[in-house]
Design a protein around this motif. Structure first.
Motif, PDB file in Angstrom:
ATOM      1  N   LEU A 272      46.539  -2.226   8.910  1.00 20.47           N
ATOM      2  CA  LEU A 272      47.229  -2.843   9.723  1.00 20.47           C
ATOM      3  C   LEU A 272      48.354  -1.976  10.024  1.00 20.47           C
ATOM      4  O   LEU A 272      48.910  -1.384   9.132  1.00 20.47           O
ATOM      5  N   VAL A 273      48.816  -2.171  11.147  1.00 19.92           N
ATOM      6  CA  VAL A 273      50.213  -1.230  11.569  1.00 19.92           C
ATOM      7  C   VAL A 273      50.866  -1.809  12.412  1.00 19.92           C
ATOM      8  O   VAL A 273      50.549  -3.133  12.912  1.00 19.92           O
ATOM      9  N   PRO A 274      52.099  -1.556  12.680  1.00 21.65           N
ATOM     10  CA  PRO A 274      53.057  -2.320  13.716  1.00 21.65           C
ATOM     11  C   PRO A 274      52.708  -2.193  15.025  1.00 21.65           C
ATOM     12  O   PRO A 274      51.712  -1.309  15.403  1.00 21.65           O
ATOM     13  N   ILE A 275      53.116  -2.989  15.861  1.00 20.14           N
ATOM     14  CA  ILE A 275      52.711  -3.086  17.393  1.00 20.14           C
ATOM     15  C   ILE A 275      53.685  -1.812  17.935  1.00 20.14           C
ATOM     16  O   ILE A 275      54.461  -1.497  17.490  1.00 20.14           O
ATOM     17  N   ASP A 276      52.890  -1.325  18.717  1.00 19.78           N
ATOM     18  CA  ASP A 276      53.434  -0.184  19.374  1.00 19.78           C
ATOM     19  C   ASP A 276      53.196  -0.355  20.962  1.00 19.78           C
ATOM     20  O   ASP A 276      52.689  -1.410  21.437  1.00 19.78           O
ATOM     21  N   GLU A 277      53.844   0.405  21.878  1.00 15.15           N
ATOM     22  CA  GLU A 277      54.108   0.283  23.346  1.00 15.15           C
ATOM     23  C   GLU A 277      52.678   0.486  23.987  1.00 15.15           C
ATOM     24  O   GLU A 277      52.254  -0.264  24.837  1.00 15.15           O
ATOM     25  N   ARG A 278      51.846   1.267  23.250  1.00 18.97           N
ATOM     26  CA  ARG A 278      50.500   1.435  23.806  1.00 18.97           C
ATOM     27  C   ARG A 278      49.497   0.052  23.668  1.00 18.97           C
ATOM     28  O   ARG A 278      48.894  -0.251  24.616  1.00 18.97           O
ATOM     29  N   ALA A 279      49.877  -0.454  22.541  1.00 17.53           N
ATOM     30  CA  ALA A 279      48.883  -1.919  22.457  1.00 17.53           C
ATOM     31  C   ALA A 279      49.344  -2.822  23.184  1.00 17.53           C
ATOM     32  O   ALA A 279      48.440  -3.464  24.070  1.00 17.53           O
ATOM     33  N   ILE A 280      50.753  -2.850  23.860  1.00 14.82           N
ATOM     34  CA  ILE A 280      51.246  -3.901  24.944  1.00 14.82           C
ATOM     35  C   ILE A 280      50.552  -3.587  26.306  1.00 14.82           C
ATOM     36  O   ILE A 280      50.039  -4.311  26.763  1.00 14.82           O
ATOM     37  N   ALA A 281      50.675  -2.042  26.380  1.00 12.03           N
ATOM     38  CA  ALA A 281      50.138  -1.574  27.512  1.00 12.03           C
ATOM     39  C   ALA A 281      48.713  -1.698  27.864  1.00 12.03           C
ATOM     40  O   ALA A 281      48.324  -2.120  28.901  1.00 12.03           O
ATOM     41  N   THR A 282      47.919  -1.545  26.915  1.00 10.23           N
ATOM     42  CA  THR A 282      46.426  -1.544  27.113  1.00 10.23           C
ATOM     43  C   THR A 282      46.175  -3.018  27.326  1.00 10.23           C
ATOM     44  O   THR A 282      45.031  -3.198  27.930  1.00 10.23           O
ATOM     45  N   THR A 283      46.765  -4.084  26.531  1.00  8.07           N
ATOM     46  CA  THR A 283      46.359  -5.223  26.820  1.00  8.07           C
ATOM     47  C   THR A 283      46.968  -5.728  28.283  1.00  8.07           C
ATOM     48  O   THR A 283      46.130  -6.605  28.815  1.00  8.07           O
ATOM     49  N   GLN A 284      47.941  -5.339  28.696  1.00 11.97           N
ATOM     50  CA  GLN A 284      48.474  -5.785  30.004  1.00 11.97           C
ATOM     51  C   GLN A 284      47.261  -5.031  31.207  1.00 11.97           C
ATOM     52  O   GLN A 284      46.967  -5.549  32.098  1.00 11.97           O
ATOM     53  N   GLU A 285      46.805  -3.901  30.707  1.00 11.60           N
ATOM     54  CA  GLU A 285      45.737  -3.147  31.684  1.00 11.60           C
ATOM     55  C   GLU A 285      44.405  -4.124  31.618  1.00 11.60           C
ATOM     56  O   GLU A 285      43.631  -4.377  32.797  1.00 11.60           O
TER      57      GLU A 285
ATOM     58  N   SER B   6      40.799   0.233  23.162  1.00  3.07           N
ATOM     59  CA  SER B   6      41.849   0.836  22.264  1.00  3.07           C
ATOM     60  C   SER B   6      41.405   1.004  20.986  1.00  3.07           C
ATOM     61  O   SER B   6      42.094   1.940  20.371  1.00  3.07           O
ATOM     62  N   GLY B   7      40.929  -0.019  20.325  1.00  3.64           N
ATOM     63  CA  GLY B   7      40.477  -0.003  18.778  1.00  3.64           C
ATOM     64  C   GLY B   7      41.673  -0.994  18.403  1.00  3.64           C
ATOM     65  O   GLY B   7      41.766  -0.957  17.139  1.00  3.64           O
ATOM     66  N   ASP B   8      42.547  -1.650  19.164  1.00  7.85           N
ATOM     67  CA  ASP B   8      43.368  -2.447  18.686  1.00  7.85           C
ATOM     68  C   ASP B   8      43.217  -3.733  18.632  1.00  7.85           C
ATOM     69  O   ASP B   8      42.638  -4.386  19.783  1.00  7.85           O
ATOM     70  N   TYR B   9      43.319  -4.558  17.391  1.00 12.07           N
ATOM     71  CA  TYR B   9      43.029  -6.008  17.318  1.00 12.07           C
ATOM     72  C   TYR B   9      44.208  -6.628  16.900  1.00 12.07           C
ATOM     73  O   TYR B   9      44.994  -5.707  16.382  1.00 12.07           O
ATOM     74  N   PHE B  10      44.666  -7.934  16.786  1.00 15.74           N
ATOM     75  CA  PHE B  10      45.842  -8.485  16.652  1.00 15.74           C
ATOM     76  C   PHE B  10      45.689  -9.597  15.676  1.00 15.74           C
ATOM     77  O   PHE B  10      44.776 -10.383  15.618  1.00 15.74           O
ATOM     78  N   PHE B  11      46.827  -9.882  14.875  1.00 16.61           N
ATOM     79  CA  PHE B  11      47.119 -10.921  14.295  1.00 16.61           C
ATOM     80  C   PHE B  11      48.067 -11.569  15.119  1.00 16.61           C
ATOM     81  O   PHE B  11      49.215 -11.313  15.558  1.00 16.61           O
TER      82      PHE B  11
ATOM     83  N   LYS C 187      50.999 -20.892  23.957  1.00 10.50           N
ATOM     84  CA  LYS C 187      51.986 -20.774  23.123  1.00 10.50           C
ATOM     85  C   LYS C 187      51.507 -20.038  22.063  1.00 10.50           C
ATOM     86  O   LYS C 187      51.161 -20.550  20.988  1.00 10.50           O
ATOM     87  N   ILE C 188      51.361 -18.692  22.084  1.00  6.87           N
ATOM     88  CA  ILE C 188      51.100 -17.859  20.492  1.00  6.87           C
ATOM     89  C   ILE C 188      51.988 -16.821  20.611  1.00  6.87           C
ATOM     90  O   ILE C 188      52.675 -16.292  21.715  1.00  6.87           O
ATOM     91  N   LYS C 189      52.070 -16.001  19.641  1.00  9.50           N
ATOM     92  CA  LYS C 189      52.603 -14.710  19.399  1.00  9.50           C
ATOM     93  C   LYS C 189      51.764 -13.813  18.871  1.00  9.50           C
ATOM     94  O   LYS C 189      51.142 -14.103  17.756  1.00  9.50           O
ATOM     95  N   VAL C 190      51.809 -12.509  19.159  1.00  8.49           N
ATOM     96  CA  VAL C 190      51.163 -11.426  18.447  1.00  8.49           C
ATOM     97  C   VAL C 190      52.248 -10.676  17.548  1.00  8.49           C
ATOM     98  O   VAL C 190      53.233 -10.350  18.166  1.00  8.49           O
ATOM     99  N   PHE C 191      51.897 -10.500  16.196  1.00  9.00           N
ATOM    100  CA  PHE C 191      53.224 -10.124  15.310  1.00  9.00           C
ATOM    101  C   PHE C 191      52.492  -8.779  14.677  1.00  9.00           C
ATOM    102  O   PHE C 191      53.129  -8.194  13.809  1.00  9.00           O
ATOM    103  N   ALA C 192      51.214  -8.544  14.637  1.00  2.00           N
ATOM    104  CA  ALA C 192      50.518  -7.250  13.979  1.00  2.00           C
ATOM    105  C   ALA C 192      49.547  -6.791  14.531  1.00  2.00           C
ATOM    106  O   ALA C 192      48.872  -7.497  15.454  1.00  2.00           O
ATOM    107  N   THR C 193      49.349  -5.599  14.411  1.00  2.00           N
ATOM    108  CA  THR C 193      48.100  -4.790  15.071  1.00  2.00           C
ATOM    109  C   THR C 193      47.258  -4.194  13.715  1.00  2.00           C
ATOM    110  O   THR C 193      47.520  -4.131  12.602  1.00  2.00           O
ATOM    111  N   VAL C 194      45.802  -4.755  14.234  1.00  7.14           N
ATOM    112  CA  VAL C 194      44.774  -4.175  13.315  1.00  7.14           C
ATOM    113  C   VAL C 194      44.153  -3.261  13.893  1.00  7.14           C
ATOM    114  O   VAL C 194      43.320  -3.434  14.731  1.00  7.14           O
ATOM    115  N   LYS C 195      44.110  -1.912  13.211  1.00 12.24           N
ATOM    116  CA  LYS C 195      43.223  -0.871  14.034  1.00 12.24           C
ATOM    117  C   LYS C 195      41.853  -0.988  13.679  1.00 12.24           C
ATOM    118  O   LYS C 195      41.509  -1.140  12.274  1.00 12.24           O
TER     119      LYS C 195
END
Length: 333
Positions: free
Chosen positions: A286-299, A216-221, A106-114
């Motif tokens: 710090l940047v918004p979440i985008d579809e690429r961040a979600i897709a690469t995490t699913q990959e 991807s270079g995407d890290y998360f809060f 039970k966690i939520k991802v709410f921001a991306t850190v490049k």
């Protein structure tokens, strides 16, 4: 308004899982006090040694509420702390998020850190005959399980037509891996961060390959879901994000000063930290979440599943909360 006096930052080092769970069990005590008598809640932030607290202090940024920073050794431990409601938010790479989807944590991802990927590397001894990842077939390769190193090593092997079973993979902590590499017990080590650079400087190691083009270079809060629905905590998290954006901008403009401070905090030679920062693949921001961040995490989840290392892929999309995207799209003021 952000106040300009020094914030109240409390630091807790490496809490144990048992202590975290005990602390989480005590949260119910707040219900004994009338809401009107309660002060603003303390925001409990999971971080790493030399993490957000150091950056905020060096950048001269403060917060209008108390923050309790707890230091953790990995993103997976932060996931456990969030699930136990022992912390409110924390940063991590994509890999713990993929594993959280699998375990339905039970966690939520709410921001991306490049962030940087050039410091995610496979090193070999300076005199090694290996010139490409394929040359590691049958060799002793250290890695850190369930981390970026685990993932990029898998992908590098795949690109050479190899499987994890084609190497003698040895799961080690970063510190133990450094010791094993120095003693000659490893033919290669998949590692990240300042450990990789220190191995190069101290033991003459050579980079066989970095993870640029794989990660991807995407890290998360990430946060415990309740922290995002609690009005007071959510307001604090919004302020935290705004202040962190300013602190990260300061970092880019004062990278030498920050590197020196971080090296002191980590007990590392400044040359190690500066070498990593000089080669960063992109500015940290710090940047918004985008579809690429979600897709690469699913990959990532798919890759671990296809390798037979996890029982199912999990739906990582269920973990993402994009309600902070507008805030993270604001121009810096």
């Amino acid at each position: 308004m952000i106040r300009t006096d020094a914030p109240s930052f409390a630091f807790t080092r490496a809490p144990t899982r048992r202590a975290l769970l005990r602390g989480a069990a005590g949260l119910g005590g707040a219900a004994l006090f009338p809401a009107g008598l309660l002060a603003a809640p303390t925001l409990r932030v999971a971080t790493y040694k030399g993490g957000d607290g150091l950056l905020l202090r060096r950048a001269g940024q403060s917060l209008p509420f108390d923050v309790d920073f707890s230091e953790f050794g990995s993103g997976n431990l932060i996931v456990e702390a969030l699930a136990a409601q022992a912390v409110d938010l924390g940063g991590m790479s994509q890999i713990p998020v993929a594993f959280a989807a699998i375990s339905q944590a039970k966690i939520k991802v709410f921001a991306t850190v490049k962030g940087d990927v050039n410091e995610q590397i496979v090193v070999v001894p300076g005199n090694s005959a290996a010139r490409r990842i394929g040359d590691l077939k049958g060799k002793r390769v250290g890695y850190v399980r369930a981390t970026t190193a685990h993932y990029f090593l898998l992908k590098m092997l795949e690109e050479e037509g190899l499987r994890f079973s084609d190497i003698t993979a040895i799961n080690l902590s970063p510190a133990d891996g450094q010791t094993a590499f120095a003693s000659g017990a490893l033919d290669a080590f998949a590692i990240y961060g300042y450990v990789g650079q220190r191995i190069q400087q101290s033991y003459g190691a050579r980079v066989l390959r970095n993870a640029n083009g794989i990660l991807s270079g995407d890290y998360f809060f990430t946060a415990r879901p309740e922290a995002l629905t609690d009005a007071s905590l959510r307001a604090e998290i919004e302020t935290y994000l705004r202040v962190m954006r300013k602190a990260l901008a300061w970092r880019e403009a004062h990278i030498d000063e920050y590197s020196n401070a971080l090296a002191e905090a980590l007990g590392l030679p400044a040359s190690v930290v500066k070498a990593v920062h000089e080669r960063e693949s992109q500015p940290r921001r710090l940047v918004p979440i985008d579809e690429r961040a979600i897709a690469t995490t699913q990959e990532i989840a798919k890759t671990f599943f296809d390798a037979g290392l996890i029982p199912r892929r999990g739906d990582v999309g269920l973990l993402f909360d994009r309600s902070f995207d507008a805030l993270l799209s604001e121009k810096d003021g």
